[in-house]
Design a protein around this motif. Structure first.
Motif, PDB file in Angstrom:
ATOM      1  N   ARG A   1       0.746  -1.184  -0.201  1.00  0.00           N
ATOM      2  CA  ARG A   1      -0.176   0.004   0.031  1.00  0.00           C
ATOM      3  C   ARG A   1       0.965   1.191  -0.034  1.00  0.00           C
ATOM      4  N   PRO A   2       0.224   2.169  -0.528  1.00  0.00           N
ATOM      5  CA  PRO A   2       1.211   3.532  -0.452  1.00  0.00           C
ATOM      6  C   PRO A   2       1.707   3.847   0.892  1.00  0.00           C
ATOM      7  N   GLY A   3       2.863   4.234   0.896  1.00  0.00           N
ATOM      8  CA  GLY A   3       3.599   4.420   2.215  1.00  0.00           C
ATOM      9  C   GLY A   3       4.008   3.600   2.799  1.00  0.00           C
ATOM     10  N   GLU A   4       3.926   2.061   2.338  1.00  0.00           N
ATOM     11  CA  GLU A   4       4.690   1.357   3.096  1.00  0.00           C
ATOM     12  C   GLU A   4       6.050   1.128   2.757  1.00  0.00           C
ATOM     13  N   SER A   5       6.913   0.264   3.414  1.00  0.00           N
ATOM     14  CA  SER A   5       8.349   0.045   2.850  1.00  0.00           C
ATOM     15  C   SER A   5       8.644  -1.407   3.021  1.00  0.00           C
ATOM     16  N   LEU A   6       9.644  -1.830   2.729  1.00  0.00           N
ATOM     17  CA  LEU A   6       9.985  -3.500   2.853  1.00  0.00           C
ATOM     18  C   LEU A   6      10.136  -3.623   4.377  1.00  0.00           C
ATOM     19  N   PHE A   7      10.766  -2.472   4.900  1.00  0.00           N
ATOM     20  CA  PHE A   7      10.926  -2.709   6.632  1.00  0.00           C
ATOM     21  C   PHE A   7       9.910  -2.853   7.260  1.00  0.00           C
ATOM     22  N   SER A   8       8.704  -2.054   6.782  1.00  0.00           N
ATOM     23  CA  SER A   8       7.528  -1.936   7.551  1.00  0.00           C
ATOM     24  C   SER A   8       6.718  -3.165   7.436  1.00  0.00           C
ATOM     25  N   ILE A   9       6.775  -3.855   6.334  1.00  0.00           N
ATOM     26  CA  ILE A   9       6.142  -4.940   5.981  1.00  0.00           C
ATOM     27  C   ILE A   9       6.778  -6.274   6.878  1.00  0.00           C
ATOM     28  N   ALA A  10       8.202  -6.213   6.909  1.00  0.00           N
ATOM     29  CA  ALA A  10       8.962  -7.090   7.695  1.00  0.00           C
ATOM     30  C   ALA A  10       8.656  -7.008   8.910  1.00  0.00           C
ATOM     31  N   TRP A  11       8.296  -5.803   9.570  1.00  0.00           N
ATOM     32  CA  TRP A  11       8.196  -5.496  10.873  1.00  0.00           C
ATOM     33  C   TRP A  11       6.639  -6.154  11.129  1.00  0.00           C
ATOM     34  N   LEU A  12       5.682  -5.812  10.181  1.00  0.00           N
ATOM     35  CA  LEU A  12       4.386  -5.949  10.683  1.00  0.00           C
ATOM     36  C   LEU A  12       4.390  -7.814  10.761  1.00  0.00           C
ATOM     37  N   TYR A  13       5.063  -8.407   9.874  1.00  0.00           N
ATOM     38  CA  TYR A  13       4.909 -10.089  10.136  1.00  0.00           C
ATOM     39  C   TYR A  13       5.892 -10.746  10.769  1.00  0.00           C
ATOM     40  N   SER A  14       6.807  -9.803  11.537  1.00  0.00           N
ATOM     41  CA  SER A  14       7.939 -10.502  12.368  1.00  0.00           C
ATOM     42  C   SER A  14       8.789 -11.313  11.517  1.00  0.00           C
ATOM     43  N   ARG A  15       9.179 -10.624  10.369  1.00  0.00           N
ATOM     44  CA  ARG A  15      10.186 -11.074   9.747  1.00  0.00           C
ATOM     45  C   ARG A  15      11.328 -10.480   9.425  1.00  0.00           C
ATOM     46  N   ASP A  16      12.381 -11.212   8.850  1.00  0.00           N
ATOM     47  CA  ASP A  16      13.604 -10.521   8.602  1.00  0.00           C
ATOM     48  C   ASP A  16      13.668  -9.971   7.393  1.00  0.00           C
ATOM     49  N   TYR A  17      13.934  -8.545   7.054  1.00  0.00           N
ATOM     50  CA  TYR A  17      13.822  -7.803   5.765  1.00  0.00           C
ATOM     51  C   TYR A  17      14.786  -8.406   4.621  1.00  0.00           C
ATOM     52  N   LYS A  18      15.912  -8.994   5.137  1.00  0.00           N
ATOM     53  CA  LYS A  18      16.748  -9.628   3.986  1.00  0.00           C
ATOM     54  C   LYS A  18      16.111 -10.832   3.598  1.00  0.00           C
ATOM     55  N   GLU A  19      15.559 -11.482   4.573  1.00  0.00           N
ATOM     56  CA  GLU A  19      14.841 -12.902   3.775  1.00  0.00           C
ATOM     57  C   GLU A  19      13.637 -12.256   2.851  1.00  0.00           C
ATOM     58  N   LEU A  20      12.832 -11.426   3.011  1.00  0.00           N
ATOM     59  CA  LEU A  20      11.761 -10.906   2.270  1.00  0.00           C
ATOM     60  C   LEU A  20      12.166 -10.504   1.119  1.00  0.00           C
ATOM     61  N   ALA A  21      13.466  -9.586   1.174  1.00  0.00           N
ATOM     62  CA  ALA A  21      14.299  -9.036  -0.045  1.00  0.00           C
ATOM     63  C   ALA A  21      14.667 -10.102  -1.003  1.00  0.00           C
ATOM     64  N   ALA A  22      15.491 -11.313  -0.456  1.00  0.00           N
ATOM     65  CA  ALA A  22      15.924 -12.244  -1.135  1.00  0.00           C
ATOM     66  C   ALA A  22      14.905 -13.191  -1.779  1.00  0.00           C
ATOM     67  N   THR A  23      13.856 -13.382  -1.025  1.00  0.00           N
ATOM     68  CA  THR A  23      12.578 -14.082  -1.660  1.00  0.00           C
ATOM     69  C   THR A  23      11.923 -13.395  -2.809  1.00  0.00           C
ATOM     70  N   ASN A  24      12.053 -12.181  -3.129  1.00  0.00           N
ATOM     71  CA  ASN A  24      11.361 -11.558  -3.641  1.00  0.00           C
ATOM     72  C   ASN A  24      12.146 -10.741  -4.819  1.00  0.00           C
ATOM     73  N   GLY A  25      13.556 -10.959  -4.865  1.00  0.00           N
ATOM     74  CA  GLY A  25      14.314 -10.470  -5.657  1.00  0.00           C
ATOM     75  C   GLY A  25      14.502  -9.054  -5.602  1.00  0.00           C
ATOM     76  N   ILE A  26      14.320  -8.495  -4.511  1.00  0.00           N
ATOM     77  CA  ILE A  26      14.263  -6.951  -4.193  1.00  0.00           C
ATOM     78  C   ILE A  26      15.937  -6.642  -3.828  1.00  0.00           C
ATOM     79  N   ARG A  27      16.474  -5.810  -4.284  1.00  0.00           N
ATOM     80  CA  ARG A  27      17.808  -5.496  -4.088  1.00  0.00           C
ATOM     81  C   ARG A  27      17.835  -4.081  -3.471  1.00  0.00           C
ATOM     82  N   PRO A  28      18.955  -3.761  -2.690  1.00  0.00           N
ATOM     83  CA  PRO A  28      19.056  -2.431  -1.998  1.00  0.00           C
ATOM     84  C   PRO A  28      19.149  -1.302  -3.207  1.00  0.00           C
TER      85      PRO A  28
END
Length: 250
Positions: free
Chosen positions: A46-73
């Motif tokens: 949703r507008p305003g969200e970041s990968l970090f806030s989504i990872a926080w919402l689900y208590s997940r590691d942002y690095k894992e979500l980034a790697a799983t989804n092919g999202i790079r720095p």
């Protein structure tokens, strides 16, 4: 008592009860910080969200979500993008977009990092670092992850009192999209540690800002809660940890 008197009394009682049912003080505001019970599927950005806030919402590691989804720095994501939540061993799946034709302009609603300030960027050290208290008030609620009710600590304060960065780092989220947190700041201190500062009255930093330890980043407020306080969390590789283990004794 005459019939007219009884009718008048009943009418008065009716309006009295109606007024009580609409009394704002009777409305209870609950703090909802429990992560959604999700082990697979996807999250639509949703507008305003970041990968970090989504990872926080689900208590997940942002690095894992980034790697799983092919999202790079620098981990830029877009409204309508599907973030795969299925746990993986840092896979390399490509995230899907709800729309293939996404404009590169800010006006399109892209979830994009704000430009950093002009000061020299502070690179968080990978070595151990010292934590400091983010607020001066008394701890009124301690960490309790066993039942999921409080993934951090609550520090009592007065409206407008300063909220300080507990350690040097980069602001990776500043907004109010996470239910139960009010106006929230999330900071990245190194590749493993993040911290969060919730219920603020005012946010004094924005995404991309580099912050020094002890720097004022917000003001204590009551957004998303019922009284002025700071809710403070520390996450290690996406998992909540007890902040009292890291903060100095006082």
């Amino acid at each position: 008592m005459s019939i007219c008197s009884r009718i008048f009394s009943l009418i008065a009682l009716f309006f009295l009860l109606a007024g009580c049912s609409h009394n704002p003080s009777s409305v209870q505001i609950k703090e909802l910080r429990l992560p959604p019970k999700v082990s697979s599927g996807s999250h639509i950005v949703r507008p305003g969200e970041s990968l970090f806030s989504i990872a926080w919402l689900y208590s997940r590691d942002y690095k894992e979500l980034a790697a799983t989804n092919g999202i790079r720095p620098p981990y830029t994501i877009y409204p309508g993008q599907h973030v795969n939540l299925t746990p993986s061993s840092y896979g390399s799946r490509t995230s899907r977009l709800a729309s293939k034709n996404v404009s590169a302009t800010v006006g399109s609603g892209m979830v994009k990092k704000q430009p950093a300030n002009k000061h020299k960027k502070i690179e968080p050290s990978s070595r151990a670092f010292s934590w400091q208290w983010p607020a001066k008030g008394k701890v009124v609620q301690v960490y309790s992850n066993s039942n999921g009710l409080n993934k951090g600590i609550d520090i009592r304060g007065k409206l407008g009192e300063p909220v300080s960065a507990a350690a040097a780092g980069e602001v990776v989220y500043a907004g109010s999209e996470l239910a139960g947190y009010g106006k929230l700041i999330i900071m990245k201190h190194n590749n493993s540690y993040l911290s969060a500062y919730a219920h603020n009255k005012e946010l004094l930093v924005r995404e991309g800002d580099s912050v020094k330890a002890g720097q004022k980043i917000a003001e204590i407020g009551s957004t998303g809660t019922t009284e002025p306080k700071l809710h403070f969390e520390i996450r290690h590789n996406g998992k909540p940890v007890d902040p009292m283990r890291f903060l100095p004794k006082r």
